[in-house]
Design an enzyme around this catalytic site. Structure first.
Site, short mmCIF file in Angstrom:
data_model
loop_
_atom_site.label_atom_id
_atom_site.label_comp_id
_atom_site.label_asym_id
_atom_site.label_seq_id
_atom_site.Cartn_x
_atom_site.Cartn_y
_atom_site.Cartn_z
N ASP A 50 -46.53 -61.82 29.37
CA ASP A 50 -45.52 -62.06 28.10
C ASP A 50 -46.44 -61.44 26.76
OD1 ASP A 50 -47.34 -64.21 26.43
OD2 ASP A 50 -47.25 -64.55 28.41
N ASP B 139 -40.99 -71.75 23.39
CA ASP B 139 -42.49 -71.82 23.24
C ASP B 139 -42.77 -72.95 22.29
OD1 ASP B 139 -44.94 -71.51 22.43
OD2 ASP B 139 -44.95 -69.56 22.06
N GLU C 84 -45.74 -75.56 21.14
CA GLU C 84 -47.13 -76.01 21.45
C GLU C 84 -47.70 -76.25 19.96
OE1 GLU C 84 -49.39 -72.32 21.10
OE2 GLU C 84 -47.62 -71.06 21.89
#
Length: 224
Positions: free
Chosen positions: A27, A116, A118
């Protein structure tokens, strides 16, 4: 991802000898603006996730070139969105992601978009949200994305963050594939609700640009 995962684990350069036969991926984001995709493909990489957006005011300047380059090299590819639950609703950020590269099509080479979610890079670890509010935010993003594409987004996270900031919610395990980040020789304990990971980000360095990932299956499964 755009910001390093804040784990107190050392990256293991040769952590996964027993899983090398599984499809390998990477990624990337604007931190890797000039990727030699032919070399990446020749190195055995099968798929890539590319950062597209963040919040509702950032589109990666590298996304378009990276996406086109990966496509031309014959890689399976998809976009990901870095969440900022403190700035706007999940639905608003899903719409922004969809409008700037996060879409999905049944062409056999496009991965569902990834959320994503986090550690906050610039403030409260949980973005000032309670666990129940965080779960609602993720559901809003996920449902908006699924309504537009027919596919639930992949969820990228760590077990530590998920446990801390969602109360270890099990609400997504039957709908959203899991992309777990853990830099170790095994994935260890997964967040509640998931029986297995679909993708595993196992290192933040390697012989290819960006982070190193594995798909939990075979090439046919990755295509499906």
């Amino acid at each position: 991802m755009k910001y390093p995962i804040l784990l107190a684990l050392t990256t293991l350069a040769s952590a996964l000898p027993q899983k090398r036969a599984t499809p390998q991926g990477i990624d990337v984001s604007s931190y890797q603006p000039n990727v030699d995709w032919t070399t990446v493909k020749n190195n055995g990489i099968s798929f890539v996730y590319i950062k597209a957006t963040e919040g509702t005011d950032y589109v990666s300047p590298s996304f378009s070139n990276q996406y086109i380059g990966a496509t031309n090299a014959g890689l399976i590819r998809g976009g990901y969105h870095f969440a900022h639950p403190d700035l706007s609703s999940g639905a608003t950020q899903a719409d922004y992601f969809l409008a700037h590269g996060g879409g999905w099509s049944a062409d056999g080479i496009t991965l569902p978009g990834a959320l994503d979610i986090e550690y906050n890079p610039s403030g409260s670890e949980c973005y000032g949200l309670t666990a129940s509010s965080m779960v609602s935010w993720i559901q809003s993003f996920s449902n908006t994305y699924e309504a537009a594409t027919g596919r639930y987004p992949i969820i990228y996270t760590t077990t530590d963050w998920w446990t801390t900031c969602t109360g270890n919610s099990a609400a997504f395990g039957t709908t959203n594939p899991l992309w777990i980040a853990i830099y170790s020789s095994s994935v260890g304990t997964l967040p509640a609700g998931w029986q297995y990971e679909t993708f595993w980000q196992y290192a933040d360095t390697g012989s290819n640009p960006g982070d190193a990932d594995l798909f939990n299956g075979d090439a046919a499964g990755l295509s499906r």
